[in-house]
Motif scaffolding. Structure first.
Motif, PDB file in Angstrom:
ATOM      1  N   ARG A 152       0.834  -1.206   0.000  1.00 20.21           N
ATOM      2  CA  ARG A 152       0.000   0.000   0.000  1.00 20.21           C
ATOM      3  C   ARG A 152       0.870   1.258   0.000  1.00 20.21           C
ATOM      4  O   ARG A 152       0.598   2.217  -0.734  1.00 20.21           O
ATOM      5  CB  ARG A 152      -0.927   0.002   1.210  1.00 20.21           C
ATOM      6  N   SER A 153       1.914   1.257   0.819  1.00 17.84           N
ATOM      7  CA  SER A 153       2.803   2.425   0.879  1.00 17.84           C
ATOM      8  C   SER A 153       3.505   2.643  -0.447  1.00 17.84           C
ATOM      9  O   SER A 153       3.622   3.770  -0.935  1.00 17.84           O
ATOM     10  CB  SER A 153       3.843   2.241   1.991  1.00 17.84           C
ATOM     11  N   ARG A 154       3.975   1.573  -1.044  1.00 16.25           N
ATOM     12  CA  ARG A 154       4.691   1.679  -2.317  1.00 16.25           C
ATOM     13  C   ARG A 154       3.750   2.150  -3.430  1.00 16.25           C
ATOM     14  O   ARG A 154       4.127   2.990  -4.248  1.00 16.25           O
ATOM     15  CB  ARG A 154       5.319   0.320  -2.679  1.00 16.25           C
ATOM     16  N   LEU A 155       2.524   1.622  -3.456  1.00 18.87           N
ATOM     17  CA  LEU A 155       1.544   2.060  -4.453  1.00 18.87           C
ATOM     18  C   LEU A 155       1.251   3.553  -4.302  1.00 18.87           C
ATOM     19  O   LEU A 155       1.190   4.280  -5.295  1.00 18.87           O
ATOM     20  CB  LEU A 155       0.235   1.285  -4.312  1.00 18.87           C
ATOM     21  N   ALA A 156       1.062   3.986  -3.072  1.00 19.67           N
ATOM     22  CA  ALA A 156       0.791   5.409  -2.826  1.00 19.67           C
ATOM     23  C   ALA A 156       1.943   6.263  -3.336  1.00 19.67           C
ATOM     24  O   ALA A 156       1.727   7.309  -3.952  1.00 19.67           O
ATOM     25  CB  ALA A 156       0.543   5.659  -1.342  1.00 19.67           C
ATOM     26  N   ALA A 157       3.168   5.807  -3.108  1.00 19.79           N
ATOM     27  CA  ALA A 157       4.334   6.565  -3.574  1.00 19.79           C
ATOM     28  C   ALA A 157       4.409   6.557  -5.105  1.00 19.79           C
ATOM     29  O   ALA A 157       4.652   7.601  -5.723  1.00 19.79           O
ATOM     30  CB  ALA A 157       5.608   5.981  -2.973  1.00 19.79           C
ATOM     31  N   LEU A 158       4.194   5.407  -5.712  1.00 20.14           N
ATOM     32  CA  LEU A 158       4.262   5.310  -7.176  1.00 20.14           C
ATOM     33  C   LEU A 158       3.189   6.152  -7.854  1.00 20.14           C
ATOM     34  O   LEU A 158       3.413   6.693  -8.936  1.00 20.14           O
ATOM     35  CB  LEU A 158       4.133   3.847  -7.616  1.00 20.14           C
ATOM     36  N   LEU A 159       2.024   6.245  -7.229  1.00 22.13           N
ATOM     37  CA  LEU A 159       0.911   6.979  -7.822  1.00 22.13           C
ATOM     38  C   LEU A 159       0.842   8.425  -7.319  1.00 22.13           C
ATOM     39  O   LEU A 159      -0.068   9.158  -7.692  1.00 22.13           O
ATOM     40  CB  LEU A 159      -0.406   6.260  -7.535  1.00 22.13           C
ATOM     41  N   ALA A 160       1.784   8.811  -6.475  1.00 23.87           N
ATOM     42  CA  ALA A 160       1.830  10.165  -5.905  1.00 23.87           C
ATOM     43  C   ALA A 160       0.523  10.511  -5.194  1.00 23.87           C
ATOM     44  O   ALA A 160      -0.028  11.593  -5.359  1.00 23.87           O
ATOM     45  CB  ALA A 160       2.166  11.193  -6.974  1.00 23.87           C
ATOM     46  N   VAL A 161       0.036   9.566  -4.399  1.00 19.62           N
ATOM     47  CA  VAL A 161      -1.178   9.780  -3.616  1.00 19.62           C
ATOM     48  C   VAL A 161      -0.739  10.146  -2.202  1.00 19.62           C
ATOM     49  O   VAL A 161      -0.160   9.332  -1.492  1.00 19.62           O
ATOM     50  CB  VAL A 161      -2.064   8.507  -3.587  1.00 19.62           C
ATOM     51  N   ASP A 162      -1.016  11.387  -1.821  1.00 22.20           N
ATOM     52  CA  ASP A 162      -0.626  11.854  -0.493  1.00 22.20           C
ATOM     53  C   ASP A 162      -1.786  11.809   0.495  1.00 22.20           C
ATOM     54  O   ASP A 162      -1.588  11.803   1.692  1.00 22.20           O
ATOM     55  CB  ASP A 162      -0.081  13.283  -0.566  1.00 22.20           C
ATOM     56  N   GLY A 163      -3.001  11.831  -0.014  1.00 27.36           N
ATOM     57  CA  GLY A 163      -4.163  11.809   0.858  1.00 27.36           C
ATOM     58  C   GLY A 163      -5.420  11.527   0.069  1.00 27.36           C
ATOM     59  O   GLY A 163      -5.385  11.340  -1.152  1.00 27.36           O
ATOM     60  N   VAL A 164      -6.543  11.532   0.756  1.00 27.18           N
ATOM     61  CA  VAL A 164      -7.830  11.217   0.141  1.00 27.18           C
ATOM     62  C   VAL A 164      -8.156  12.190  -0.984  1.00 27.18           C
ATOM     63  O   VAL A 164      -8.757  11.821  -1.994  1.00 27.18           O
ATOM     64  CB  VAL A 164      -8.948  11.222   1.208  1.00 27.18           C
ATOM     65  N   GLU A 165      -7.723  13.436  -0.830  1.00 30.42           N
ATOM     66  CA  GLU A 165      -8.031  14.440  -1.857  1.00 30.42           C
ATOM     67  C   GLU A 165      -7.373  14.117  -3.196  1.00 30.42           C
ATOM     68  O   GLU A 165      -7.779  14.646  -4.233  1.00 30.42           O
ATOM     69  CB  GLU A 165      -7.624  15.849  -1.396  1.00 30.42           C
ATOM     70  N   ASP A 166      -6.362  13.257  -3.189  1.00 31.26           N
ATOM     71  CA  ASP A 166      -5.701  12.874  -4.437  1.00 31.26           C
ATOM     72  C   ASP A 166      -6.459  11.788  -5.187  1.00 31.26           C
ATOM     73  O   ASP A 166      -6.104  11.451  -6.315  1.00 31.26           O
ATOM     74  CB  ASP A 166      -4.271  12.401  -4.167  1.00 31.26           C
ATOM     75  N   LEU A 167      -7.484  11.228  -4.569  1.00 34.91           N
ATOM     76  CA  LEU A 167      -8.286  10.195  -5.223  1.00 34.91           C
ATOM     77  C   LEU A 167      -9.443  10.859  -5.958  1.00 34.91           C
ATOM     78  O   LEU A 167      -9.933  11.899  -5.561  1.00 34.91           O
ATOM     79  CB  LEU A 167      -8.812   9.200  -4.194  1.00 34.91           C
TER      80      LEU A 167
END
Length: 182
Positions: A152-167
């Motif tokens: 999950r952490s790696r996916l968030a980093a790869l997709l540049a997702v910092d928080g819910v607002e990035d979804l």
């Protein structure tokens, strides 16, 4: 050999989940369908080994996983396309943002180590508990939890997702929607 109707219905109910897991493992719909078919054939051939009252889905997912790994070892000589560049040249790129987001997600998912991807798909996508996923993978529950967390952490980093607002929609789309609502 005859299978009672209740078991037949349970096997058929498991097909969509098996297919989704097989697609995520193999990355190819045709191979995934073959894997599911082989899984069901193997399950039917060994139905007498299944202990009633235990988790049928976990048993089927274990069979599918083992078949996938056996097939993977046999297919090592095939041309691999891990980053999807060959496949990308063979297909038309989608025009809708959701499809592009999905492709980005799929690419990021494929960049995860196989053990992390597998754990994440079992727990996150297929709905297995950590305990069930650990049984399927043949490892400790803590190992599965660790793999899922790292994935999950790696996916968030790869997709540049910092928080819910990035979804969801990007900033430009959100701004356009807000302007249209005024």
């Amino acid at each position: 050999m005859s299978v009672d109707p209740e078991m037949r219905d349970a096997l058929l109910a498991a097909v969509p989940g098996l297919r989704a897991f097989a697609i995520s493992l193999s990355g190819q719909v045709d191979r995934a369908d073959d894997l599911v078919q082989d899984t069901l054939l193997r399950a039917l051939a060994n139905i007498d080994r299944f202990e009633r009252g235990t988790n049928l889905n976990a048993w089927l997912f274990t069979i599918l996983r083992n078949l996938f790994h056996s097939e993977f070892r046999k297919r090592r000589r095939e041309v691999e396309d891990p980053d999807g560049s060959l496949a990308g040249r063979l297909q038309i790129q989608p025009e809708q943002g959701a499809h592009l987001d999905f492709e980005d997600f799929r690419e990021a998912l494929n960049k995860l180590p196989a053990d992390q991807r597998e754990a994440l798909l079992l727990v996150g996508a297929s709905g297995f508990s950590y305990e069930e996923a650990a049984n399927i993978c043949g490892c400790a529950v803590g190992t599965i939890k660790s793999r899922v967390n790292r994935a999950r952490s790696r996916l968030a980093a790869l997709l540049a997702v910092d928080g819910v607002e990035d979804l969801g929609p990007d900033r430009t789309t959100r701004a356009a929607l807000q302007t249209a609502a005024l």
